[in-house]
Motif scaffolding. Sequence first.
Motif, PDB file in Angstrom:
ATOM      1  N   LYS A 168       0.455  -0.906  -0.104  1.00 35.51           N
ATOM      2  CA  LYS A 168       0.730   0.124  -0.195  1.00 35.51           C
ATOM      3  C   LYS A 168       1.135   0.950   0.320  1.00 35.51           C
ATOM      4  O   LYS A 168       0.546   2.376  -0.847  1.00 35.51           O
ATOM      5  CB  LYS A 168      -0.809  -0.134   1.055  1.00 35.51           C
ATOM      6  N   THR A 186     -12.997   0.907  -4.787  1.00 39.31           N
ATOM      7  CA  THR A 186     -11.877  -0.205  -4.969  1.00 39.31           C
ATOM      8  C   THR A 186      -9.667   0.143  -5.028  1.00 39.31           C
ATOM      9  O   THR A 186      -9.221   0.014  -4.132  1.00 39.31           O
ATOM     10  CB  THR A 186     -11.818  -0.920  -6.128  1.00 39.31           C
ATOM     11  N   ALA A 243      -7.684   0.036  -2.238  1.00 40.79           N
ATOM     12  CA  ALA A 243      -5.810  -0.715  -2.157  1.00 40.79           C
ATOM     13  C   ALA A 243      -5.545  -0.306  -1.797  1.00 40.79           C
ATOM     14  O   ALA A 243      -3.953  -0.932  -1.655  1.00 40.79           O
ATOM     15  CB  ALA A 243      -6.015  -0.692  -4.140  1.00 40.79           C
ATOM     16  N   PRO A 249      -5.870  -6.262  -1.962  1.00 38.13           N
ATOM     17  CA  PRO A 249      -6.176  -6.236  -3.747  1.00 38.13           C
ATOM     18  C   PRO A 249      -5.809  -6.866  -3.742  1.00 38.13           C
ATOM     19  O   PRO A 249      -5.216  -7.899  -3.854  1.00 38.13           O
ATOM     20  CB  PRO A 249      -5.629  -5.043  -4.021  1.00 38.13           C
ATOM     21  N   THR A 250      -6.488  -7.435  -5.343  1.00 36.35           N
ATOM     22  CA  THR A 250      -6.920  -8.361  -5.998  1.00 36.35           C
ATOM     23  C   THR A 250      -5.625  -8.575  -7.018  1.00 36.35           C
ATOM     24  O   THR A 250      -5.568  -6.944  -7.089  1.00 36.35           O
ATOM     25  CB  THR A 250      -7.960  -8.672  -7.111  1.00 36.35           C
ATOM     26  N   THR A 291      -6.613  -5.664  -9.604  1.00 37.39           N
ATOM     27  CA  THR A 291      -6.448  -4.308  -9.029  1.00 37.39           C
ATOM     28  C   THR A 291      -4.797  -3.573  -9.176  1.00 37.39           C
ATOM     29  O   THR A 291      -4.454  -2.836  -9.479  1.00 37.39           O
ATOM     30  CB  THR A 291      -6.948  -4.270  -7.881  1.00 37.39           C
ATOM     31  N   VAL A 292      -4.551  -4.472  -8.590  1.00 38.24           N
ATOM     32  CA  VAL A 292      -2.893  -4.605  -8.484  1.00 38.24           C
ATOM     33  C   VAL A 292      -2.045  -3.568  -9.676  1.00 38.24           C
ATOM     34  O   VAL A 292      -1.482  -2.760 -10.105  1.00 38.24           O
ATOM     35  CB  VAL A 292      -1.900  -5.012  -7.293  1.00 38.24           C
ATOM     36  N   ARG A 332       2.209  -8.722  -3.070  1.00 37.52           N
ATOM     37  CA  ARG A 332       0.646  -8.842  -3.055  1.00 37.52           C
ATOM     38  C   ARG A 332       0.595 -10.005  -2.291  1.00 37.52           C
ATOM     39  O   ARG A 332      -0.668 -10.475  -1.590  1.00 37.52           O
ATOM     40  CB  ARG A 332      -0.108  -8.293  -3.811  1.00 37.52           C
TER      41      ARG A 332
END
Length: 99
Positions: free
Chosen positions: A18, A45, A49, A56-57, A60-61, A79
Amino acid sequence: MGESGDGPGPVEPLADLKARLRNLRARRCLPMITLSRRAGPGRTTVSQALNGTGVPTDATVAALAAALGGDPEELLRLRDRAVTVASTSPPCTAGPTSP
């Protein structure tokens, strides 16, 4: 010492992920709405994130890395480490608190 040798302990992978995403955003001086438009996910979202408590998925990343010019492989590795830490952490046993 921390993983980088300058802190009191190892940096949590999720916090590191993050922080890196926030730093990339800050370097590009992108408002959240602009980042959301460039990356694809909605503002909520993107905000989660960068600032939320959940992991986060992958999608998304990867989208944020592309929009911010970051290294997607490095961010996705972070992640994955965050997911591993989250899945091995003991569940919270504290009960609800009253105001």
